[in-house]
Motif scaffolding. Structure first.
Motif, mmCIF file in Angstrom:
data_model
loop_
_atom_site.group_PDB
_atom_site.id
_atom_site.type_symbol
_atom_site.label_atom_id
_atom_site.label_comp_id
_atom_site.label_asym_id
_atom_site.label_seq_id
_atom_site.Cartn_x
_atom_site.Cartn_y
_atom_site.Cartn_z
ATOM 1 N N PHE A 94 0.836 -1.203 0.000
ATOM 2 C CA PHE A 94 0.000 0.000 0.000
ATOM 3 C C PHE A 94 0.870 1.252 0.000
ATOM 4 N N MET A 95 1.857 1.305 0.883
ATOM 5 C CA MET A 95 2.736 2.468 0.943
ATOM 6 C C MET A 95 3.579 2.589 -0.324
ATOM 7 N N PHE A 96 3.941 1.462 -0.908
ATOM 8 C CA PHE A 96 4.750 1.464 -2.132
ATOM 9 C C PHE A 96 3.973 2.057 -3.305
ATOM 10 N N VAL A 97 2.730 1.602 -3.503
ATOM 11 C CA VAL A 97 1.976 2.064 -4.682
ATOM 12 C C VAL A 97 1.573 3.528 -4.556
ATOM 13 N N LEU A 98 1.508 4.057 -3.343
ATOM 14 C CA LEU A 98 1.158 5.468 -3.184
ATOM 15 C C LEU A 98 2.209 6.372 -3.810
ATOM 16 N N ASN A 99 3.412 5.850 -3.951
ATOM 17 C CA ASN A 99 4.484 6.635 -4.561
ATOM 18 C C ASN A 99 4.551 6.464 -6.077
ATOM 19 N N SER A 101 2.520 6.531 -9.961
ATOM 20 C CA SER A 101 1.546 7.426 -10.586
ATOM 21 C C SER A 101 0.154 6.797 -10.577
ATOM 22 N N GLU A 102 -0.862 7.637 -10.574
ATOM 23 C CA GLU A 102 -2.250 7.166 -10.624
ATOM 24 C C GLU A 102 -2.602 6.773 -12.064
ATOM 25 N N PRO A 103 -3.559 5.850 -12.276
ATOM 26 C CA PRO A 103 -4.275 5.090 -11.247
ATOM 27 C C PRO A 103 -3.336 4.101 -10.559
ATOM 28 N N TYR A 104 -3.573 3.918 -9.278
ATOM 29 C CA TYR A 104 -2.665 3.111 -8.484
ATOM 30 C C TYR A 104 -2.716 1.643 -8.891
ATOM 31 N N GLN A 105 -1.560 1.022 -8.853
ATOM 32 C CA GLN A 105 -1.422 -0.378 -9.233
ATOM 33 C C GLN A 105 -2.134 -1.279 -8.231
ATOM 34 N N ASP A 106 -2.708 -2.376 -8.730
ATOM 35 C CA ASP A 106 -3.356 -3.360 -7.867
ATOM 36 C C ASP A 106 -2.326 -3.950 -6.908
ATOM 37 N N LEU A 107 -2.640 -3.961 -5.623
ATOM 38 C CA LEU A 107 -1.688 -4.461 -4.630
ATOM 39 C C LEU A 107 -1.318 -5.916 -4.867
ATOM 40 N N LEU A 108 -2.262 -6.691 -5.381
ATOM 41 C CA LEU A 108 -1.994 -8.111 -5.617
ATOM 42 C C LEU A 108 -0.949 -8.328 -6.712
ATOM 43 N N SER A 109 -0.731 -7.320 -7.537
ATOM 44 C CA SER A 109 0.251 -7.456 -8.626
ATOM 45 C C SER A 109 1.671 -7.125 -8.178
ATOM 46 N N ILE A 110 1.820 -6.645 -6.950
ATOM 47 C CA ILE A 110 3.140 -6.279 -6.434
ATOM 48 C C ILE A 110 3.765 -7.484 -5.738
ATOM 49 N N PRO A 111 4.947 -7.944 -6.144
ATOM 50 C CA PRO A 111 5.594 -9.080 -5.454
ATOM 51 C C PRO A 111 5.919 -8.726 -4.009
ATOM 52 N N GLY A 112 5.645 -9.651 -3.107
ATOM 53 C CA GLY A 112 5.921 -9.410 -1.704
ATOM 54 C C GLY A 112 7.393 -9.158 -1.435
ATOM 55 N N LYS A 257 -9.054 9.157 2.697
ATOM 56 C CA LYS A 257 -9.703 9.560 1.441
ATOM 57 C C LYS A 257 -9.117 8.808 0.239
ATOM 58 N N LEU A 258 -8.860 7.524 0.446
ATOM 59 C CA LEU A 258 -8.298 6.681 -0.609
ATOM 60 C C LEU A 258 -9.184 5.476 -0.910
ATOM 61 N N GLN A 259 -10.393 5.467 -0.356
ATOM 62 C CA GLN A 259 -11.260 4.294 -0.523
ATOM 63 C C GLN A 259 -11.659 4.039 -1.975
ATOM 64 N N ASP A 260 -11.640 5.070 -2.817
ATOM 65 C CA ASP A 260 -12.010 4.905 -4.225
ATOM 66 C C ASP A 260 -10.794 4.699 -5.117
ATOM 67 N N ASP A 261 -9.615 4.795 -4.543
ATOM 68 C CA ASP A 261 -8.388 4.746 -5.341
ATOM 69 C C ASP A 261 -7.601 3.450 -5.192
ATOM 70 N N ILE A 262 -7.702 2.819 -4.027
ATOM 71 C CA ILE A 262 -6.926 1.609 -3.770
ATOM 72 C C ILE A 262 -7.832 0.533 -3.199
ATOM 73 N N LYS A 263 -7.711 -0.657 -3.756
ATOM 74 C CA LYS A 263 -8.462 -1.806 -3.255
ATOM 75 C C LYS A 263 -7.514 -2.684 -2.469
ATOM 76 N N PHE A 264 -7.803 -2.856 -1.178
ATOM 77 C CA PHE A 264 -6.967 -3.698 -0.332
ATOM 78 C C PHE A 264 -7.311 -5.158 -0.597
ATOM 79 N N PRO A 265 -6.314 -6.051 -0.612
ATOM 80 C CA PRO A 265 -6.589 -7.477 -0.874
ATOM 81 C C PRO A 265 -7.634 -8.037 0.088
ATOM 82 N N PRO A 266 -8.436 -8.983 -0.367
ATOM 83 C CA PRO A 266 -9.473 -9.575 0.494
ATOM 84 C C PRO A 266 -8.873 -10.235 1.716
ATOM 85 N N VAL A 267 -9.642 -10.228 2.786
ATOM 86 C CA VAL A 267 -9.197 -10.809 4.047
ATOM 87 C C VAL A 267 -9.652 -12.252 4.112
#
Length: 314
Positions: A94-99, A101-112, A257-267
């Protein structure tokens, strides 16, 4: 249109409006409940910190090492303190993709593995002290915590029960020799796994309780949460819990104010939920359980976790 049909149509419209109204009220009540829970967590933390002498030191007395777990995003004025084994990989993503450019990359596509490289994130201790102090004062600061015993189980499963070369070399081999009654444990993780050799959960607890171990800072995966994030010195704006990760994440994203910009992976349901803790600790003698609670008691108290009496009362 016949009167009965007009009545049914009117009744249907009014019924739909009533259901919408009820849903809106329930959402408001839910939001208020979550907000109250958040305020309660912060209030409890403040009260416990007042009685917690170890954590009552000023920012001026904090070393840069104590700030190394705080990650900064200057674009959105956010600081996140990461605690391993508390959804930290996803929050680092999450902190990585904020840096980016928009639209923000899907978190699931970022290697751990990517976000665990220190240079991929901006850490608070990389700034000069006056700037650090200003960011701590003005940025939104958050962290996520977890039941301390559940976190230990997760750390054990991941680092010592799993296929991890580094942790076998620097921890597993020594634990087997010192507590597993093995004079000459397998030299490599490959040999250990081929022969079915692993440090037991009780061996891991013995390692944590050993006074020799406690002479040095613990590995971050089982280090005390309050040592990693210093919540009695740093005033966090949001305290999330792993046990309520989904609803806490929704609230935090709205707060930022990021609820429309970033989707957090499902729990997903975690296999080390509180319901399974007693099964794991069934192999640990009662006296060791009590000593372990004493060791992690401040984490339990500071973050509002109940004392696990069912494990400690015999």
């Amino acid at each position: 249109m016949r009167a009965c049909r007009r009545f049914l149509l009117f009744f249907g419209i009014m019924g739909s409006m009533f259901l919408i109204y009820q849903w809106e009220i329930s959402q408001i009540n839910k939001a208020e409940g979550i907000h109250q829970l958040q305020e309660l967590r912060k209030q409890q933390l403040r009260e416990k910190c007042n009685a917690f002498t170890e954590g009552r030191h000023s920012f001026e007395n904090m070393s840069n090492t104590e700030l190394r777990n705080l990650v900064v995003d200057d674009e959105h004025c956010i600081i996140y303190c990461y605690i391993p084994k508390v959804a930290s990989t996803n929050w680092k993503k999450f902190m990585f993709v904020l840096n980016l450019s928009e639209p923000y990359q899907d978190l699931l596509s970022i290697p751990g593995e990517l976000v665990h490289q220190p240079e991929k994130l901006t850490h608070l201790n990389s700034f000069q002290r006056p700037e650090i102090k200003a960011k701590l004062r003005h940025y939104t600061k958050f962290l996520f915590v977890r039941d301390p015993f559940t976190r230990l189980i997760s750390a054990y499963r991941d680092k010592l029960l799993g296929y991890n070369d580094f942790y076998y070399k620097y921890f597993g081999w020594d634990i087997l020799q010192r507590y597993g009654n093995m004079a000459n444990p397998p030299k490599t993780k490959e040999e250990a796994f081929a022969s079915g050799v692993r440090p037991s959960f009780h061996n891991f607890i013995q390692y944590l309780l050993d006074p020799q171990t406690q002479k040095q800072p613990f590995d971050s995966h089982w280090r005390h949460m309050h040592h990693l994030c210093n919540p009695c010195t740093i005033q966090y704006d949001f305290i999330g819990h792993q046990e309520t990760l989904q609803q806490d994440t929704e609230q935090l994203l709205k707060m930022l104010k990021l609820q429309d910009d970033i989707k957090f992976p499902p729990v997903y349901k975690n296999v080390t939920s509180s319901a399974s803790v007693s099964r794991w600790f069934s192999t640990v003698p009662l006296e060791d359980r009590r000593k372990l609670y004493e060791l992690y008691e401040e984490d339990f108290r500071l973050f509002g976790y109940s004392k696990p009496s069912e494990l400690l009362d015999g």
